[in-house]
Design an enzyme around this catalytic site. Structure first.
Site, mmCIF file in Angstrom:
data_model
loop_
_atom_site.group_PDB
_atom_site.id
_atom_site.type_symbol
_atom_site.label_atom_id
_atom_site.label_comp_id
_atom_site.label_asym_id
_atom_site.label_seq_id
_atom_site.Cartn_x
_atom_site.Cartn_y
_atom_site.Cartn_z
ATOM 1 C CG ASP A 59 2.490 -5.032 5.112
ATOM 2 O OD1 ASP A 59 3.639 -4.588 4.955
ATOM 3 O OD2 ASP A 59 2.198 -6.212 4.884
ATOM 4 C CG ASP A 60 5.283 -2.083 3.299
ATOM 5 O OD1 ASP A 60 5.850 -2.769 4.170
ATOM 6 O OD2 ASP A 60 5.321 -2.363 2.089
ATOM 7 C CB CYS A 97 6.488 -7.850 6.310
ATOM 8 S SG CYS A 97 7.016 -8.728 4.844
ATOM 9 N NE ARG A 101 3.783 -9.187 8.517
ATOM 10 C CZ ARG A 101 2.665 -8.486 8.439
ATOM 11 N NH1 ARG A 101 1.564 -8.950 8.996
ATOM 12 N NH2 ARG A 101 2.627 -7.340 7.790
ATOM 13 C CE LYS A 155 2.601 -9.534 4.947
ATOM 14 N NZ LYS A 155 3.332 -8.397 4.343
ATOM 15 C CG HIS A 157 4.715 -12.868 4.568
ATOM 16 N ND1 HIS A 157 5.474 -11.736 4.355
ATOM 17 C CD2 HIS A 157 5.125 -13.760 3.636
ATOM 18 C CE1 HIS A 157 6.297 -11.924 3.345
ATOM 19 N NE2 HIS A 157 6.096 -13.152 2.885
ATOM 20 C CG HIS A 250 2.621 -4.734 1.096
ATOM 21 N ND1 HIS A 250 2.671 -5.064 -0.239
ATOM 22 C CD2 HIS A 250 3.747 -5.242 1.644
ATOM 23 C CE1 HIS A 250 3.783 -5.743 -0.491
ATOM 24 N NE2 HIS A 250 4.458 -5.866 0.635
ATOM 25 C CG ASP A 360 5.010 -4.667 8.287
ATOM 26 O OD1 ASP A 360 5.077 -3.470 7.906
ATOM 27 O OD2 ASP A 360 4.825 -5.608 7.488
ATOM 28 C CG ASN A 361 8.271 -2.959 6.966
ATOM 29 O OD1 ASN A 361 8.056 -4.162 6.829
ATOM 30 N ND2 ASN A 361 7.744 -2.051 6.159
ATOM 31 C CE LYS A 428 8.931 -4.223 3.056
ATOM 32 N NZ LYS A 428 7.691 -4.584 2.315
#
Length: 796
Positions: A59-60, A97, A101, A155, A157, A250, A360-361, A428
């Protein structure tokens, strides 16, 4: 009398079968049973069988944050994946994010499956439903139908906020979308030292206090390893498909105690130097040639990035410490990769495992405190005060050794995010490449083993354009899994992604993906092979005023030379293609950069804003469910002690909402009633109000007059004993932890109380804690929607 459940022989001689039925059941089933279809099983590939599939999402994380893409951070386990497989250097996701996903799970563009933005908010438009489309089969459903054991970790989300609580609708939860097992969290982020709410399968995990040294990444990896070992022991011939989605990196950028010691001093040279070193390694590795250039550190539409040498010594110390901690988080991710690979190796399955890893980004910026980093990133929501960089440094330098620990909710500076995204522009949420071009490594030794030998055993490098929607069709083709064309009797949308298998096998094969649109909160882009188009968009300005920039990705992957003026006909064509894609994928209406997207809530959420009664048996309420009782409004809390009432020796917490990130706690200590607020790390405590013996009812009355204030009164047996207590109004994501009654839980609201008394459970008896939501403040978002809509109308 004999029970029907007794296992005594019947007159027929059959156990449990009445007389006269001997042989009849077998005969009837043999002649009348339905012709159940055989459960599909995966193709077998020799003694190894079908491959296991493990997709790991972080994540991130920025493009350059792992060793195989130029980082100084040691990532030997990910380097091993790259060495036996391939690095995908031109791999893209969405700029945020939940959409990534959704695209991964379905192989479709995110808006087309209801996930055009983060899953928190259902705005009422089909492209922004904040849950997976009911007609679209997921990757997990496809693999489960093909005979795989399916499991998700970490995660999720991909469901609406209003469905995240224990009584929430589970139709877009992991188990309902094809996973046999799930362990993780449904939120966008998690406290890595004390997660506010974990779930196992469909059930909340009830934890009052995490053990000392708990760390979420280790917990998730422990569970992943356990699932793998259990699955292969239970049915050795059954392959597995695992989706492991990290909380890291993240915010909050939490680390294990001592984890950053190896990086002390590593980042003292500053962001410019570290970025230059990474850029040089990328050229040496063949990931991005030096001739492609490097994006600017600071640009007009991005966050402010200051010169390293302009910072004070304390500013440099804080900024460097944030990056040291970030590096430790990346190491923890790599360690999880190593543990997953090790259990597969010990079980003899590593060679026959398809392993995919990506972010994810792009890396995320630090908000209003992004110059040196923030001790509490959620303080970006504190509307009661604004600190200068110098004030923030002065306030936080004394707590530098607490950064990354449970008392912090940290995030590094925007400059370090720019370093993470080396060599690209922006971050992001942006549709420039820094928002969506990420590092990706993929391997399958048994099926793609020759890739590891292409580049002196350092693995293959693939420069073909690829997109996250391509992962599902790629792993399905490699594993021999058929992708369903419908779900629950409804026809599915054809996949927008395409298989990358040909490109994986042949460096000279063309990209199979074709055109790709991008949109994120009003930012737009369009990739069309020879050219790519990016809208230069400023928040809350008309989309018609955007200036479209045009780049040639083959020679200008870093997007440094705008050639729009030389090719106006190409710009017009690609703008038309973007608009057609937007219509086809339900992109409209776009966010205009105002808060409207987040504040325009589903009216159904109001069912949660009602009087709520907690008894001693009630577990803590989940974060969003709890927020509906206080967000943007006043509220009251009433504690009923019962007939015997208060005794002089009774003490402890009666009501706690939140954790170390922010919150409010009502407690009894030394015979007095008090309220304390954790205002993003600042403790605001009322004067103690003496409690008479035998008192049976305590009250907390909170008014919300506006201007980010709460005015609080304490009551005993209905009589005010303290009034005019001014606190800072908390809203939206804070408190991030939920409500507990009779004690603090998981992450303690009050650090002082916790140091002295632990979670400080109330020692007396109590019967109920009742929370009643009150009137909204005049400047609450819900009261300003018409104003916000009017402001944004001109931008459409």
């Amino acid at each position: 009398m004999t029970s029907a459940n007794d296992a005594s022989p019947s007159p027929s001689g059959e156990f449990g079968a009445p007389a006269g039925f001997a042989g009849t059941i077998t005969e009837d089933l043999g002649s009348a049973q339905p012709a159940w279809p055989a459960r599909p099983r995966p193709d077998r590939r020799g003694p190894g069988g079908a491959p296991d599939v493990i997709v790991m999402l972080v994540d991130d994380m920025g493009y350059s944050d792992i060793g195989a893409f130029g980082s100084e951070i040691p990532t030997p386990n990910l380097d091993a994946v790259a060495a036996e497989g391939a690095r995908l250097t031109d791999f893209h996701v969405t700029p945020t994010c939940s959409p990534t996903r959704a695209a991964l799970m379905t192989g479709c563009n995110s808006h087309a499956v209801g996930m055009g933005a983060v899953a928190n908010v259902d705005t009422g438009f089909p492209g922004y439903a904040a849950e997976l489309a009911p007609n679209q089969p997921s990757m997990a459903e496809a693999f489960r139908d093909a005979g795989y054991a399916t499991m998700a970790i970490g995660k999720w989300h991909l469901c609406r906020e209003q469905d995240m609580h224990a009584s929430g609708n589970r139709h877009s939860w992991p188990l309902q979308r094809g996973f046999d097992q799930y362990y993780g969290f449904l939120e966008a982020q998690a406290n890595l030292h004390a997660p506010s709410q974990l779930y196992e399968g469909n059930s909340p995990v009830h934890v009052e206090e995490y053990p000392e040294g708990y760390y979420l990444t280790d917990d998730l990896t422990d569970r992943a390893v356990q699932m793998i070992a259990e699955t292969h022991a239970s049915d050795p011939g059954k392959p597995l498909m695992m989706y492991y989605a990290h909380a890291a990196v993240h915010s909050p950028m939490h680390i294990k105690d001592g984890a950053a010691e190896d990086f002390r001093g590593r980042y003292d040279a500053g962001w410019d130097q570290i970025r230059a070193e990474r850029r040089h390694r990328q050229d040496d590795l063949g990931v991005v040639p030096a001739a492609a250039g490097t994006g600017p550190m600071d640009e007009e539409l991005g966050p402010d990035v200051v010169e390293w040498d302009s910072l004070s010594d304390d500013g440099k110390r804080l900024a460097a410490r944030h990056m040291e901690n970030y590096a430790a988080m990346v190491v923890s991710i790599d360690e999880s990769v190593g543990r997953i690979r090790e259990i597969q190796r010990r079980l003899g399955r590593l060679e026959n495992t398809i392993f995919v890893f990506f972010s994810d980004n792009g890396a995320a910026t630090g908000g209003s405190g992004g110059t040196v980093g923030m001790f509490n990133f959620l303080a970006n929501l504190d509307r009661s005060r604004t600190l200068t960089t110098e004030e923030r440094i002065a306030e936080e330098i004394g707590r530098i050794d607490e950064l990354g620990g449970p008392a912090s909710w940290p995030h590094y500076s925007s400059a370090w995010a720019t370093v993470a995204n080396t060599p690209f522009r922006r971050h992001k949420f942006s549709t420039y490449r820094g928002g969506h071009q990420v590092s990706c490594v993929m391997s399958w030794p048994a099926g793609l083993g020759e890739l590891g030998e292409e580049n002196d055993d350092d693995g293959a490098i693939r420069h073909q354009y690829a997109h996250v929607t391509d992962i599902f069709p790629t792993v399905a083709e490699l594993a021999g899994v058929e992708i369903p064309r419908s779900r629950a009797g409804r026809e599915a949308r054809p996949l927008d992604g395409s298989s990358m298998v040909a490109a994986l096998k042949d460096a000279d094969a063309p990209s199979s993906h074709g055109d790709q649109y991008y949109e994120c909160l009003g930012e737009r882009a369009y990739y069309a092979g020879e050219f790519e188009l990016v809208a230069r968009h400023a928040k809350a300005t008309p989309f018609s005023a955007d200036r479209w920039e045009l780049f040639r990705p083959e020679s200008d992957a870093v997007q440094l030379e705008n050639v729009a003026d030389q090719h106006p006909e190409v710009v017009a064509d690609l703008v038309a293609r973007w608009e057609a894609a937007a219509r086809d994928n339900m992109v409209y209406p776009m966010s205009n950069g105002s808060p409207l997207h987040f504040f325009q809530r589903d009216p159904a959420e109001q069912r949660l804003a009602v009087e709520t009664v907690m008894v001693p048996e009630t577990p803590p309420l989940e974060r969003f469910r709890a927020s509906q009782l206080i967000d943007g409004r006043g509220f009251t809390v009433e504690v009923a002690l019962g007939a015997d009432g208060f005794r002089a020796s009774d003490e402890g917490v009666l009501y706690a909402h939140g954790g170390q990130e922010a919150g409010v706690v009502l407690f009894v200590k030394d015979g007095a009633l008090q309220v304390e607020q954790n205002a993003w790390g600042r403790a605001l405590t009322s004067e103690p109000a003496d409690i008479p013996a035998g008192a049976t009812r305590f009250g907390l009355r909170v008014d919300a007059p506006g201007r980010s204030r709460w005015i609080v009164a304490l009551e005993i047996d209905g009589v005010p004993v303290a009034e005019g207590i001014e606190l800072t109004q908390l809203s939206w994501l804070v408190p991030f932890s939920g409500i507990s009654a009779g004690r603090m839980h998981r992450s303690p609201v009050s650090a002082d109380l916790y140091r002295a008394h632990g979670m400080f459970p109330y020692s007396g008896t109590w019967e109920t804690v009742t929370i009643r939501p009150g009137a909204f403040s005049p400047d609450a978002p819900s009261q300003l929607l018409d104003v916000i809509r009017t402001m944004g109308a001109a931008t459409q």
